[in-house]
Scaffold this motif. Structure first.
Motif, PDB file in Angstrom:
ATOM      1  N   GLU A 114       0.838  -1.204   0.000  1.00 48.34           N
ATOM      2  CA  GLU A 114       0.000   0.000   0.000  1.00 48.34           C
ATOM      3  C   GLU A 114       0.868   1.247   0.000  1.00 48.34           C
ATOM      4  OE1 GLU A 114      -2.739  -0.161   3.262  1.00 48.34           O
ATOM      5  OE2 GLU A 114      -3.635  -2.021   2.576  1.00 48.34           O
ATOM      6  N   LEU A 115       1.930   1.247   0.801  1.00 50.50           N
ATOM      7  CA  LEU A 115       2.840   2.394   0.839  1.00 50.50           C
ATOM      8  C   LEU A 115       3.529   2.583  -0.505  1.00 50.50           C
ATOM      9  CD1 LEU A 115       4.480   1.929   4.340  1.00 50.50           C
ATOM     10  CD2 LEU A 115       2.775   3.618   3.673  1.00 50.50           C
ATOM     11  N   ARG A 116       3.925   1.480  -1.127  1.00 51.48           N
ATOM     12  CA  ARG A 116       4.575   1.558  -2.436  1.00 51.48           C
ATOM     13  C   ARG A 116       3.619   2.125  -3.477  1.00 51.48           C
ATOM     14  NH1 ARG A 116       6.874  -3.023  -6.382  1.00 51.48           N
ATOM     15  NH2 ARG A 116       7.995  -1.590  -7.688  1.00 51.48           N
ATOM     16  N   GLU A 117       2.361   1.686  -3.433  1.00 52.33           N
ATOM     17  CA  GLU A 117       1.358   2.198  -4.375  1.00 52.33           C
ATOM     18  C   GLU A 117       1.143   3.700  -4.172  1.00 52.33           C
ATOM     19  OE1 GLU A 117      -0.074   0.692  -6.968  1.00 52.33           O
ATOM     20  OE2 GLU A 117       1.203  -1.017  -6.517  1.00 52.33           O
ATOM     21  N   LYS A 118       1.132   4.147  -2.906  1.00 49.29           N
ATOM     22  CA  LYS A 118       0.980   5.579  -2.628  1.00 49.29           C
ATOM     23  C   LYS A 118       2.144   6.373  -3.205  1.00 49.29           C
ATOM     24  CE  LYS A 118      -1.736   5.300   1.623  1.00 49.29           C
ATOM     25  NZ  LYS A 118      -1.735   5.574   3.069  1.00 49.29           N
ATOM     26  N   CYS A 119       3.342   5.829  -3.081  1.00 46.68           N
ATOM     27  CA  CYS A 119       4.523   6.500  -3.607  1.00 46.68           C
ATOM     28  C   CYS A 119       4.484   6.573  -5.126  1.00 46.68           C
ATOM     29  CB  CYS A 119       5.777   5.784  -3.132  1.00 46.68           C
ATOM     30  SG  CYS A 119       7.269   6.662  -3.549  1.00 46.68           S
ATOM     31  N   ILE A 120       4.116   5.484  -5.771  1.00 43.62           N
ATOM     32  CA  ILE A 120       4.000   5.481  -7.233  1.00 43.62           C
ATOM     33  C   ILE A 120       2.924   6.463  -7.677  1.00 43.62           C
ATOM     34  CG2 ILE A 120       3.300   4.047  -9.199  1.00 43.62           C
ATOM     35  CD1 ILE A 120       4.736   1.708  -7.747  1.00 43.62           C
ATOM     36  N   TYR A 121       1.817   6.522  -6.944  1.00 44.74           N
ATOM     37  CA  TYR A 121       0.748   7.482  -7.227  1.00 44.74           C
ATOM     38  C   TYR A 121       1.282   8.908  -7.138  1.00 44.74           C
ATOM     39  CZ  TYR A 121      -3.479  10.219  -6.367  1.00 44.74           C
ATOM     40  OH  TYR A 121      -4.444  11.173  -6.410  1.00 44.74           O
ATOM     41  N   TYR A 122       2.112   9.177  -6.114  1.00 46.91           N
ATOM     42  CA  TYR A 122       2.694  10.506  -5.923  1.00 46.91           C
ATOM     43  C   TYR A 122       3.579  10.890  -7.111  1.00 46.91           C
ATOM     44  CZ  TYR A 122       5.798  14.095  -4.090  1.00 46.91           C
ATOM     45  OH  TYR A 122       6.533  15.236  -3.929  1.00 46.91           O
ATOM     46  N   ILE A 123       4.416   9.953  -7.578  1.00 49.12           N
ATOM     47  CA  ILE A 123       5.313  10.228  -8.702  1.00 49.12           C
ATOM     48  C   ILE A 123       4.507  10.500  -9.971  1.00 49.12           C
ATOM     49  CG2 ILE A 123       7.064   9.211 -10.217  1.00 49.12           C
ATOM     50  CD1 ILE A 123       8.094   7.703  -7.720  1.00 49.12           C
ATOM     51  N   ARG A 124       3.490   9.681 -10.234  1.00 46.45           N
ATOM     52  CA  ARG A 124       2.659   9.895 -11.422  1.00 46.45           C
ATOM     53  C   ARG A 124       1.921  11.222 -11.343  1.00 46.45           C
ATOM     54  NH1 ARG A 124       0.237   3.825 -11.880  1.00 46.45           N
ATOM     55  NH2 ARG A 124       2.110   2.877 -12.770  1.00 46.45           N
ATOM     56  N   ASN A 125       1.445  11.578 -10.159  1.00 43.87           N
ATOM     57  CA  ASN A 125       0.747  12.837  -9.949  1.00 43.87           C
ATOM     58  C   ASN A 125       1.663  14.008 -10.295  1.00 43.87           C
ATOM     59  OD1 ASN A 125      -0.914  14.898  -9.063  1.00 43.87           O
ATOM     60  ND2 ASN A 125      -0.329  14.634  -6.930  1.00 43.87           N
ATOM     61  N   LYS A 126       2.913  13.930  -9.878  1.00 46.07           N
ATOM     62  CA  LYS A 126       3.867  14.998 -10.150  1.00 46.07           C
ATOM     63  C   LYS A 126       4.112  15.129 -11.648  1.00 46.07           C
ATOM     64  CE  LYS A 126       7.912  16.864  -8.044  1.00 46.07           C
ATOM     65  NZ  LYS A 126       8.932  16.724  -7.066  1.00 46.07           N
ATOM     66  N   ARG A 127       4.222  13.994 -12.355  1.00 49.40           N
ATOM     67  CA  ARG A 127       4.423  14.022 -13.804  1.00 49.40           C
ATOM     68  C   ARG A 127       3.225  14.613 -14.517  1.00 49.40           C
ATOM     69  NH1 ARG A 127       6.997   8.022 -14.273  1.00 49.40           N
ATOM     70  NH2 ARG A 127       9.024   8.561 -13.418  1.00 49.40           N
ATOM     71  N   ARG A 128       2.009  14.292 -14.053  1.00 45.15           N
ATOM     72  CA  ARG A 128       0.794  14.851 -14.667  1.00 45.15           C
ATOM     73  C   ARG A 128       0.755  16.365 -14.512  1.00 45.15           C
ATOM     74  NH1 ARG A 128      -2.654  10.307 -11.918  1.00 45.15           N
ATOM     75  NH2 ARG A 128      -2.435   8.688 -13.465  1.00 45.15           N
ATOM     76  N   LYS A 129       1.127  16.847 -13.338  1.00 37.91           N
ATOM     77  CA  LYS A 129       1.120  18.293 -13.109  1.00 37.91           C
ATOM     78  C   LYS A 129       2.117  18.987 -14.029  1.00 37.91           C
ATOM     79  CE  LYS A 129      -0.474  18.237  -8.352  1.00 37.91           C
ATOM     80  NZ  LYS A 129      -0.139  18.505  -6.944  1.00 37.91           N
TER      81      LYS A 129
END
Length: 177
Positions: A5-20
């Motif tokens: 779950e923590l790893r998924e949150k981190c990957i979500y954070y990285i993708r979110n930054k790329r989208r922005k």
């Protein structure tokens, strides 16, 4: 299960930054297009209507829809910090990691954590990411590798950090406190 779950949150954070970043670049492009068309139309009122038609309203509406629908991560006011202390280098290298995205390397103008006089360290060697109160480490395609507790971190892996871990950047060891 919790690590996943923590790893998924981190990957979500990285993708979110790329989208922005993508959205910002796209909006800059649209603004440049708008300015170019306005300058070419010599500010005539009837041509402003033509300008609005040229801006491809479908793309702009889809971007704003994406921004409105997209969920922003919850902000936690009481964020943790992480300390890294070198174990085998004199003088001792210390990093206070209090940012959401912390780069470590030997290129002073590209990183937050600067390691000087060490040719084995890449210009940008590793990234430490904070998501909420959890920290993760990611190798940034370094030449000599990044290790966590003597296990090599692959360039696409995002590994959770905890107090007491030993992080090795090439041949420099750091203890997490």
């Amino acid at each position: 299960m919790e690590k996943e779950e923590l790893r998924e949150k981190c990957i979500y954070y990285i993708r979110n930054k790329r989208r922005k970043k993508f959205l910002i670049l796209f909006l800059i492009y649209q603004l440049m297009f708008f300015i170019t068309v306005v300058l070419s139309l010599n500010f005539q009122l009837i041509n402003i209507v033509y300008l609005i038609y040229c801006l491809d309203v479908d793309i702009i509406v889809s971007i704003f829809t994406y921004i409105l629908i997209y969920k922003k991560p919850k902000k936690n006011k009481n964020k943790d910090i992480l300390m890294m202390f070198s174990l085998n280098v004199y003088p001792e290298i210390q990093f206070l990691i209090d940012k959401d995205d912390f780069l470590i390397g030997r290129k002073i103008d590209l990183v937050n954590g600067y390691i000087e006089n060490q040719d084995v360290i890449s210009k940008i060697h590793a990234r430490i990411i904070r998501v909420g109160n959890n920290f993760f480490i990611k190798d940034e395609e370094s030449l000599n590798g990044t290790y966590l507790n003597d296990k090599k971190i692959n360039e696409y892996d995002v590994i959770p950090l905890k107090i007491g871990d030993i992080v090795k950047l090439a041949n420099i060891e750091f203890k997490i406190k």
